[in-house]
Design a protein around this motif. Structure first.
Motif, mmCIF file in Angstrom:
data_model
loop_
_atom_site.group_PDB
_atom_site.id
_atom_site.type_symbol
_atom_site.label_atom_id
_atom_site.label_comp_id
_atom_site.label_asym_id
_atom_site.label_seq_id
_atom_site.Cartn_x
_atom_site.Cartn_y
_atom_site.Cartn_z
ATOM 1 N N ALA A 23 -15.730 -24.793 -33.139
ATOM 2 C CA ALA A 23 -16.534 -24.642 -31.929
ATOM 3 C C ALA A 23 -17.826 -25.443 -32.030
ATOM 4 C CB ALA A 23 -16.846 -23.159 -31.690
ATOM 5 N N ARG A 24 -18.436 -25.457 -33.195
ATOM 6 C CA ARG A 24 -19.694 -26.203 -33.356
ATOM 7 C C ARG A 24 -19.455 -27.699 -33.179
ATOM 8 N NH1 ARG A 24 -23.615 -22.339 -32.951
ATOM 9 N NH2 ARG A 24 -25.058 -23.996 -33.512
ATOM 10 N N VAL A 25 -18.354 -28.181 -33.698
ATOM 11 C CA VAL A 25 -18.041 -29.600 -33.493
ATOM 12 C C VAL A 25 -17.836 -29.870 -32.005
ATOM 13 C CG1 VAL A 25 -16.375 -31.425 -33.936
ATOM 14 C CG2 VAL A 25 -17.049 -29.913 -35.791
ATOM 15 N N ALA A 26 -17.117 -28.959 -31.359
ATOM 16 C CA ALA A 26 -16.852 -29.143 -29.933
ATOM 17 C C ALA A 26 -18.156 -29.171 -29.135
ATOM 18 C CB ALA A 26 -15.937 -28.036 -29.422
ATOM 19 N N GLN A 27 -19.130 -28.373 -29.572
ATOM 20 C CA GLN A 27 -20.436 -28.399 -28.904
ATOM 21 C C GLN A 27 -21.084 -29.771 -29.043
ATOM 22 O OE1 GLN A 27 -22.583 -24.940 -30.507
ATOM 23 N NE2 GLN A 27 -22.372 -23.985 -28.498
ATOM 24 N N ARG A 28 -20.905 -30.370 -30.192
ATOM 25 C CA ARG A 28 -21.484 -31.710 -30.384
ATOM 26 C C ARG A 28 -20.828 -32.725 -29.469
ATOM 27 N NH1 ARG A 28 -20.366 -32.600 -36.407
ATOM 28 N NH2 ARG A 28 -20.921 -34.744 -35.870
ATOM 29 N N VAL A 29 -19.589 -32.472 -29.095
ATOM 30 C CA VAL A 29 -18.902 -33.363 -28.163
ATOM 31 C C VAL A 29 -19.410 -33.119 -26.739
ATOM 32 C CG1 VAL A 29 -16.628 -33.931 -27.184
ATOM 33 C CG2 VAL A 29 -16.872 -33.596 -29.634
ATOM 34 N N GLY A 30 -20.105 -31.997 -26.560
ATOM 35 C CA GLY A 30 -20.681 -31.730 -25.252
ATOM 36 C C GLY A 30 -19.989 -30.622 -24.491
ATOM 37 N N LEU A 31 -19.057 -29.919 -25.132
ATOM 38 C CA LEU A 31 -18.389 -28.816 -24.445
ATOM 39 C C LEU A 31 -19.286 -27.591 -24.413
ATOM 40 C CD1 LEU A 31 -14.713 -29.008 -25.758
ATOM 41 C CD2 LEU A 31 -15.809 -30.195 -23.867
ATOM 42 N N THR A 32 -19.159 -26.828 -23.338
ATOM 43 C CA THR A 32 -19.877 -25.561 -23.254
ATOM 44 C C THR A 32 -19.044 -24.479 -23.937
ATOM 45 O OG1 THR A 32 -18.800 -24.850 -21.228
ATOM 46 C CG2 THR A 32 -20.753 -26.244 -20.997
ATOM 47 N N VAL A 33 -19.652 -23.336 -24.137
ATOM 48 C CA VAL A 33 -18.944 -22.220 -24.751
ATOM 49 C C VAL A 33 -17.718 -21.844 -23.913
ATOM 50 C CG1 VAL A 33 -19.129 -19.769 -25.299
ATOM 51 C CG2 VAL A 33 -20.927 -21.338 -25.986
ATOM 52 N N ASN A 34 -17.853 -21.937 -22.628
ATOM 53 C CA ASN A 34 -16.712 -21.670 -21.743
ATOM 54 C C ASN A 34 -15.578 -22.658 -21.976
ATOM 55 O OD1 ASN A 34 -16.251 -19.838 -19.229
ATOM 56 N ND2 ASN A 34 -18.440 -19.806 -19.680
ATOM 57 N N ASP A 35 -15.909 -23.911 -22.040
ATOM 58 C CA ASP A 35 -14.894 -24.935 -22.322
ATOM 59 C C ASP A 35 -14.205 -24.628 -23.645
ATOM 60 O OD1 ASP A 35 -15.740 -26.336 -20.083
ATOM 61 O OD2 ASP A 35 -17.122 -27.594 -21.224
ATOM 62 N N ILE A 36 -15.012 -24.228 -24.615
ATOM 63 C CA ILE A 36 -14.497 -24.040 -25.968
ATOM 64 C C ILE A 36 -13.573 -22.822 -26.020
ATOM 65 C CG2 ILE A 36 -15.145 -23.603 -28.368
ATOM 66 C CD1 ILE A 36 -17.767 -25.158 -27.742
ATOM 67 N N ARG A 37 -13.884 -21.817 -25.213
ATOM 68 C CA ARG A 37 -12.983 -20.670 -25.141
ATOM 69 C C ARG A 37 -11.588 -21.135 -24.725
ATOM 70 N NH1 ARG A 37 -13.318 -19.165 -20.924
ATOM 71 N NH2 ARG A 37 -15.254 -18.027 -20.560
ATOM 72 N N ASP A 38 -11.544 -21.966 -23.680
ATOM 73 C CA ASP A 38 -10.258 -22.464 -23.209
ATOM 74 C C ASP A 38 -9.583 -23.316 -24.280
ATOM 75 O OD1 ASP A 38 -10.954 -21.195 -20.905
ATOM 76 O OD2 ASP A 38 -11.560 -23.014 -19.844
ATOM 77 N N LEU A 39 -10.389 -24.096 -24.957
ATOM 78 C CA LEU A 39 -9.854 -24.971 -25.998
ATOM 79 C C LEU A 39 -9.227 -24.144 -27.114
ATOM 80 C CD1 LEU A 39 -9.958 -28.057 -26.797
ATOM 81 C CD2 LEU A 39 -11.908 -27.414 -28.239
ATOM 82 N N LEU A 40 -9.939 -23.128 -27.563
ATOM 83 C CA LEU A 40 -9.464 -22.333 -28.692
ATOM 84 C C LEU A 40 -8.367 -21.365 -28.282
ATOM 85 C CD1 LEU A 40 -12.774 -21.575 -30.632
ATOM 86 C CD2 LEU A 40 -10.952 -23.168 -31.233
ATOM 87 N N ALA A 41 -8.230 -21.154 -26.976
ATOM 88 C CA ALA A 41 -7.197 -20.223 -26.510
ATOM 89 C C ALA A 41 -5.812 -20.686 -26.931
ATOM 90 C CB ALA A 41 -7.268 -20.089 -24.985
ATOM 91 N N VAL A 42 -5.629 -21.987 -27.077
ATOM 92 C CA VAL A 42 -4.310 -22.507 -27.434
ATOM 93 C C VAL A 42 -4.107 -22.546 -28.949
ATOM 94 C CG1 VAL A 42 -4.284 -23.902 -25.355
ATOM 95 C CG2 VAL A 42 -4.998 -24.928 -27.509
ATOM 96 N N LEU A 43 -5.131 -22.117 -29.680
ATOM 97 C CA LEU A 43 -5.021 -22.137 -31.145
ATOM 98 C C LEU A 43 -4.704 -20.729 -31.642
ATOM 99 C CD1 LEU A 43 -5.536 -24.120 -33.597
ATOM 100 C CD2 LEU A 43 -7.787 -23.053 -33.749
ATOM 101 N N PRO A 44 -3.472 -20.492 -32.090
ATOM 102 C CA PRO A 44 -3.105 -19.148 -32.543
ATOM 103 C C PRO A 44 -3.755 -18.830 -33.893
ATOM 104 C CG PRO A 44 -1.316 -20.661 -33.000
ATOM 105 C CD PRO A 44 -2.369 -21.447 -32.287
#
Lengths: 115, 115
Positions: free
Chosen positions: B52-73
DNA sequence: CTAGGACTTGAACTAATGGTGAAGTCAATG
DNA sequence: CATTGACTTCACCATTAGTTCAAGTCCTAG
């Protein structure tokens, strides 16, 4: 000196009137005042706002942009534009490098998180 | 299943305890509960936070990251990491393209604002 | 079995960011 | 000279990403 009203600058620059006033409060543009306390802008105000919008796309905040535009005098000469262009370019390239660095870290993500 | 407390996950992931609770509220990580209602995390929680921290550096918001991690079991397999890596890479590259587009517009700045 | 560190909730708070809205004032025209 | 659209200020809004607080509960080592 200033001849343009808030509404005229808004139309020319493509932002709302409230944004024009906001940008003046933040020091991105300056305005003379009429006897009745209304703002009157130089014709370059809309131009400065267009530059500011581009700078926002590069990721600069309004605060950053104030500092950036501070070095741009009214009726700028080519050299002034060049300096501004150089600063914005450097900033955009810095951000691109940060993104590449993040990508590199993502590439090693599986190793970072081996469970 | 879950064995790690908030404090342990915080230490392993390098964020504060309040941030760990925040990320759980936001759905970035999930927790089991003890009989006494305390959170117990799987060991991959810290890993997900690092992603998630890396994703923040890419510019994603916490909301975006939730969706991103949702596909990671939990206990992700290589293919899961690959998908996540691909999405983040695509996003980073999209942002890089935007910056390049902004740079192009800056290049034409003098013409846009000829006074 | 008890002391105290780690944990719980929910709400309020912080701080930055980028404006918008309401209520009232000005100015140019018919 | 009155109307009407543009203007004024100041307070407020919404989002983002958490932090802090109080009051109370849990759990584990001694």
């Amino acid at each position: 000196m200033g001849t343009l009203t808030v509404g005229e600058v808004a139309r020319e620059s493509g932002v709302s009137g409230s944004a024009v006033r906001f940008y003046e409060r933040q020091g991105l543009i300056t305005a003379a005042r009429t006897g009745g306390n209304q703002r009157r802008f130089d014709p370059d105000a809309a131009c400065r706002i267009r530059v500011a919008r581009v700078a926002q796309r590069v990721g600069l905040t309004v605060n950053d942009i104030r500092d950036l535009l501070a070095v741009l005098p009214p009726n700028p000469e080519p050299a002034d534009w060049q300096g501004l262009h150089d600063r914005l370019t450097a900033e955009a390239e810095r951000r691109i490098r940060e993104l590449h660095a993040a990508l590199d870290d993502i590439g090693s993500g599986r190793r970072l998180c081996d469970l």
